[in-house]
Write a protein that holds these residues in place. Structure first.
Motif, short mmCIF file in Angstrom:
data_model
loop_
_atom_site.label_atom_id
_atom_site.label_comp_id
_atom_site.label_asym_id
_atom_site.label_seq_id
_atom_site.Cartn_x
_atom_site.Cartn_y
_atom_site.Cartn_z
N GLY A 130 9.68 -13.48 1.37
CA GLY A 130 8.37 -14.00 0.96
C GLY A 130 7.26 -13.37 1.76
N SER A 131 7.47 -13.25 3.06
CA SER A 131 6.46 -12.59 3.87
C SER A 131 7.15 -11.67 4.85
CB SER A 131 5.63 -13.60 4.64
OG SER A 131 6.22 -13.84 5.90
N ARG A 132 6.48 -10.58 5.18
CA ARG A 132 7.08 -9.67 6.17
C ARG A 132 6.16 -9.58 7.36
NH1 ARG A 132 10.72 -5.67 3.07
NH2 ARG A 132 11.19 -5.02 5.18
N LYS A 133 5.42 -10.67 7.60
CA LYS A 133 4.42 -10.64 8.68
C LYS A 133 5.04 -10.26 10.01
CE LYS A 133 1.23 -14.12 6.91
NZ LYS A 133 2.18 -15.08 6.31
N LYS A 134 6.32 -10.62 10.20
CA LYS A 134 6.92 -10.39 11.51
C LYS A 134 7.54 -9.01 11.64
CE LYS A 134 7.61 -15.28 12.18
NZ LYS A 134 8.45 -16.32 11.60
N ASP A 135 7.54 -8.25 10.54
CA ASP A 135 8.01 -6.86 10.64
C ASP A 135 6.91 -6.02 11.25
OD1 ASP A 135 10.53 -6.98 9.70
OD2 ASP A 135 10.04 -6.47 7.62
N SER A 136 7.29 -4.91 11.86
CA SER A 136 6.26 -4.02 12.37
C SER A 136 5.52 -3.40 11.19
CB SER A 136 6.89 -2.91 13.21
OG SER A 136 7.64 -2.05 12.37
N PHE A 137 4.29 -2.93 11.43
CA PHE A 137 3.52 -2.33 10.34
C PHE A 137 4.30 -1.19 9.72
CE2 PHE A 137 0.87 1.21 9.01
CZ PHE A 137 0.19 0.61 7.96
N PHE A 138 4.94 -0.40 10.58
CA PHE A 138 5.66 0.78 10.10
C PHE A 138 6.81 0.40 9.16
CE2 PHE A 138 9.09 3.88 10.72
CZ PHE A 138 8.45 4.99 10.20
N LYS A 139 7.61 -0.59 9.59
CA LYS A 139 8.75 -1.03 8.78
C LYS A 139 8.26 -1.59 7.44
CE LYS A 139 13.15 -2.19 8.31
NZ LYS A 139 14.34 -1.42 8.65
N ARG A 140 7.19 -2.39 7.51
CA ARG A 140 6.67 -3.01 6.31
C ARG A 140 6.17 -1.94 5.34
NH1 ARG A 140 3.18 -6.92 8.63
NH2 ARG A 140 1.47 -5.47 8.43
N PHE A 141 5.41 -0.99 5.90
CA PHE A 141 4.83 0.04 5.06
C PHE A 141 5.91 0.91 4.40
CE2 PHE A 141 3.28 4.41 4.58
CZ PHE A 141 2.26 4.18 3.65
N THR A 142 6.89 1.36 5.21
CA THR A 142 7.93 2.22 4.66
C THR A 142 8.76 1.46 3.63
OG1 THR A 142 9.24 1.70 6.61
CG2 THR A 142 8.20 3.85 6.56
N ALA A 143 9.08 0.21 3.96
CA ALA A 143 9.92 -0.56 3.04
C ALA A 143 9.20 -0.79 1.72
CB ALA A 143 10.31 -1.89 3.67
N GLN A 144 7.92 -1.17 1.79
CA GLN A 144 7.23 -1.46 0.55
C GLN A 144 6.99 -0.20 -0.28
OE1 GLN A 144 3.97 -3.97 1.82
NE2 GLN A 144 5.27 -5.77 1.73
N SER A 145 6.72 0.92 0.39
CA SER A 145 6.56 2.17 -0.36
C SER A 145 7.86 2.49 -1.08
CB SER A 145 6.22 3.34 0.55
OG SER A 145 5.27 2.99 1.49
N PHE A 146 8.96 2.22 -0.40
CA PHE A 146 10.27 2.50 -0.98
C PHE A 146 10.46 1.75 -2.31
CE2 PHE A 146 14.62 0.62 -1.17
CZ PHE A 146 15.30 1.74 -1.54
N TYR A 147 10.16 0.44 -2.30
CA TYR A 147 10.32 -0.34 -3.53
C TYR A 147 9.39 0.18 -4.63
CZ TYR A 147 13.09 -3.62 -0.84
OH TYR A 147 14.08 -4.18 -0.07
N LYS A 148 8.18 0.59 -4.23
CA LYS A 148 7.23 1.06 -5.24
C LYS A 148 7.67 2.39 -5.85
CE LYS A 148 3.36 -1.53 -3.52
NZ LYS A 148 2.49 -1.57 -2.34
N ILE A 149 8.17 3.28 -4.99
CA ILE A 149 8.62 4.58 -5.51
C ILE A 149 9.81 4.39 -6.44
CG2 ILE A 149 9.66 6.79 -4.87
CD1 ILE A 149 7.97 6.67 -2.30
N MET A 150 10.73 3.51 -6.04
CA MET A 150 11.90 3.25 -6.88
C MET A 150 11.47 2.74 -8.26
SD MET A 150 14.63 3.96 -5.21
CE MET A 150 16.06 3.05 -5.74
N LYS A 151 10.54 1.81 -8.26
CA LYS A 151 10.04 1.25 -9.52
C LYS A 151 9.45 2.36 -10.37
CE LYS A 151 10.34 -2.83 -11.03
NZ LYS A 151 10.87 -3.83 -10.12
N ALA A 152 8.62 3.23 -9.73
CA ALA A 152 7.95 4.30 -10.45
C ALA A 152 8.96 5.26 -11.07
CB ALA A 152 7.01 5.04 -9.52
N LEU A 153 10.11 5.41 -10.42
CA LEU A 153 11.12 6.32 -10.93
C LEU A 153 12.04 5.63 -11.94
CD1 LEU A 153 12.02 8.28 -7.69
CD2 LEU A 153 10.86 9.14 -9.71
N GLY A 154 11.68 4.41 -12.29
CA GLY A 154 12.42 3.72 -13.33
C GLY A 154 13.71 3.06 -12.87
N VAL A 155 13.88 2.88 -11.55
CA VAL A 155 15.08 2.20 -11.08
C VAL A 155 14.82 0.69 -11.10
CG1 VAL A 155 16.75 2.00 -9.23
CG2 VAL A 155 15.56 4.16 -9.59
N ASP A 156 15.77 -0.03 -11.66
CA ASP A 156 15.62 -1.47 -11.82
C ASP A 156 16.02 -2.15 -10.51
OD1 ASP A 156 15.33 -3.92 -12.90
OD2 ASP A 156 17.12 -3.85 -14.16
#
Ligand code: UDP
Ligand code: MG
Length: 315
Positions: A130-156
Motif C-alpha cells: 500500500g505504501s513504500r514510505k519506508k523504502d529508500s528513495f532509490f529502491k522505491r524509484f527503481t521498483a516503480q519504474s520496473f512495474y511501469k516499464i513492464m506494463k508498457a511492454l504489455g506484461v500482465d
C-alpha cells in the motif's frame, strides 16, 4: 480445517531467522488456536544455498518444533527458483500456501487478510504494498519504474505486488503446468487466472541483514522479467526499420535538392541516400527475423494452452 504452509526462501539470512521464526510462530499458534487453520499447518523455510548458518538454524528450528519445516536446495538457484521449490513442496502437503520474504518486510498480519479472502473462495490473493514510505528513495524509484516499464511492454503484472501472495492448492497445480526455465513468478501467476483478488499491506524496512538484491541482481531480474514475457522489443526493431526507411525517403529528396542546387561535393548525395536506405532495409530484415524468433520463443516455453478450473458433466 485447511492446512496452510507459509513458504519462505532464505539466502544468507542467519541474522533474521530467529526473529522471523519467533514472530511467525506466534502468528501461526494464534491462527491454529482460533481454528482458522489446521494444526498440521507449517512454516516452510527454503534454504537457497546459503553460505552462512542459515541451514543450521532451520534444522534446529525443525527439531524444536514441528511447526517448522525445511527444504535445502543443493546450491544457490535464486529467489524465484527457491520460492518455486517451496511452493511445489507445499502443494503436496497443504491446501494453500502463502509466500513471504525472510526479512518480514511484508507485514505478517497480511496472513489474516489473505485467509479471509481464501474463505471467501479466492484461489489467488495478491499482497500489494500500500505504501513504500519506508523504502529508500532509490529502491522505491527503481521498483516503480520496473512495474511501469513492464506494463508498457504489455506484461500482465500486478502493480507493486512482489512475491507475497496466497495460492490455493488448485492454483499451485496450475502453476505446476508452466514448465519454463526462466522463472518470473510475478508474470506467470496472473496467467493462471482463477478467482483472484488483492489485499494491501505496509512494507517495513528490513530489520536486520542486507538486501539480497543489490542493483546488479535487481537489473538482471528486471531484464529477465521483460525478456521472459514480452516480445515487444523484437517488434520494435521492425517498427524502427520502417521508420528509418521512411526517413531515408526524406533524406533522398533533401539530398537531391541540395545536389541540384549544386552545393555538394561529387558522390555525397549517392552515399548519403545509400546509407539511410540500406540501414532501413537491414533493420526491417532483422525485424522480420525477430518476428520469427518471437514465435519460436513462445513455442519453446510450452506454456499450457488452457487451464481448466471446473468441469461439469451430468449424466
Ligand atoms: N533470496 C533467495 N535467493 C537469492 C536472493 C534472495 O532466496 O538468491 C531471498 C531472501 O532470503 C529473501 C527474499 O529472497 O527472503 C527477498 O530478498 P531481499 O529481502 O533481500 O530483497 P528486497 O526485499 O531487498 O527486494
Ligand atoms: Mg526484503
Amino acid at each position: 480445517m485447511k492446512i496452510l504452509y507459509v513458504v519462505i526462501p532464505c539466502y544468507n539470512e542467519e541474522e533474521v531467522l530467529n526473529e522471523t521464526s519467533k514472530q511467525l510462530k506466534e502468528k501461526m499458534t494464534t491462527l491454529i488456536k482460533s481454528k482458522k487453520i489446521a494444526k498440521e499447518s507449517k512454516v516452510l523455510f527454503v534454504n537457497d544455498g546459503s553460505k552462512d548458518k542459515t541451514w543450521d538454524i532451520i534444522e534446529k528450528l525443525t527439531k524444536e518444533d514441528k511447526l517448522f519445516a525445511g527444504v535445502k536446495l543443493s546450491r544457490n538457484k535464486g529467489h524465484q527458483n527457491a520460492l518455486l521449490a517451496g511452493l511445489m513442496t507445499a502443494k503436496e502437503h497443504a491446501d494453500m500456501a502463502i509466500s513471504m520474504d525472510a526479512d518480514l518486510q511484508d507485514d505478517i498480519n497480511v496472513i489474516d487478510l489473505m485467509l479471509d479472502k481464501y474463505e471467501d473462495g479466492y484461489e489467488i490473493v495478491y499482497g500489494v504494498r500500500g505504501s513504500r514510505k519506508k523504502d529508500s528513495f532509490f529502491k522505491r524509484f527503481t521498483a516503480q519504474s520496473f512495474y511501469k516499464i513492464m506494463k508498457a511492454l504489455g506484461v500482465d503484472i500486478i502493480y507493486n505486488h512482489a512475491d507475497c501472495r496466497l495460492m490455493s492448492k488448485r492454483a499451485l497445480e496450475c502453476l505446476n503446468e508452466f514448465k519454463e526455465v526462466n522463472l518470473f513468478l510475478r508474470g506467470i501467476v496472473p496467467q493462471i487466472g482463477l478467482k483472484n483478488t488483492i489485499v494491501y499491506y505496509d512494507r517495513n524496512p528490513r530489520f536486520a541483514g542486507k538486501s539480497k538484491y543489490p542493483l546488479k541482481k535487481m537489473l538482471s531480474f528486471a531484464f529477465d522479467g521483460i525478456t521472459s514475457f514480452s516480445i515487444k522489443p523484437l517488434s520494435l526493431i521492425l517498427t524502427l526499420g520502417v521508420l528509418i526507411l521512411f526517413i531515408s525517403i526524406i533524406i533522398m529528396i533533401y539530398s537531391l535538392v541540395v545536389k541540384i542546387l549544386g552545393n555538394t561535393v561529387p558522390g555525397w548525395a549517392f552515399i548519403t541516400i545509400s546509407i539511410w536506405f540500406i540501414g532501413g532495409l537491414q533493420m526491417i530484415s532483422i525485424g522480420i527475423i525477430g518476428e520469427y524468433i518471437g514465435k519460436i520463443y513462445s513455442e519453446t516455453k510450452h506454456r499450457p494452452r488452457y487451464l481448466i478450473e471446473e468441469t461439469i458433466i451430468n449424466n
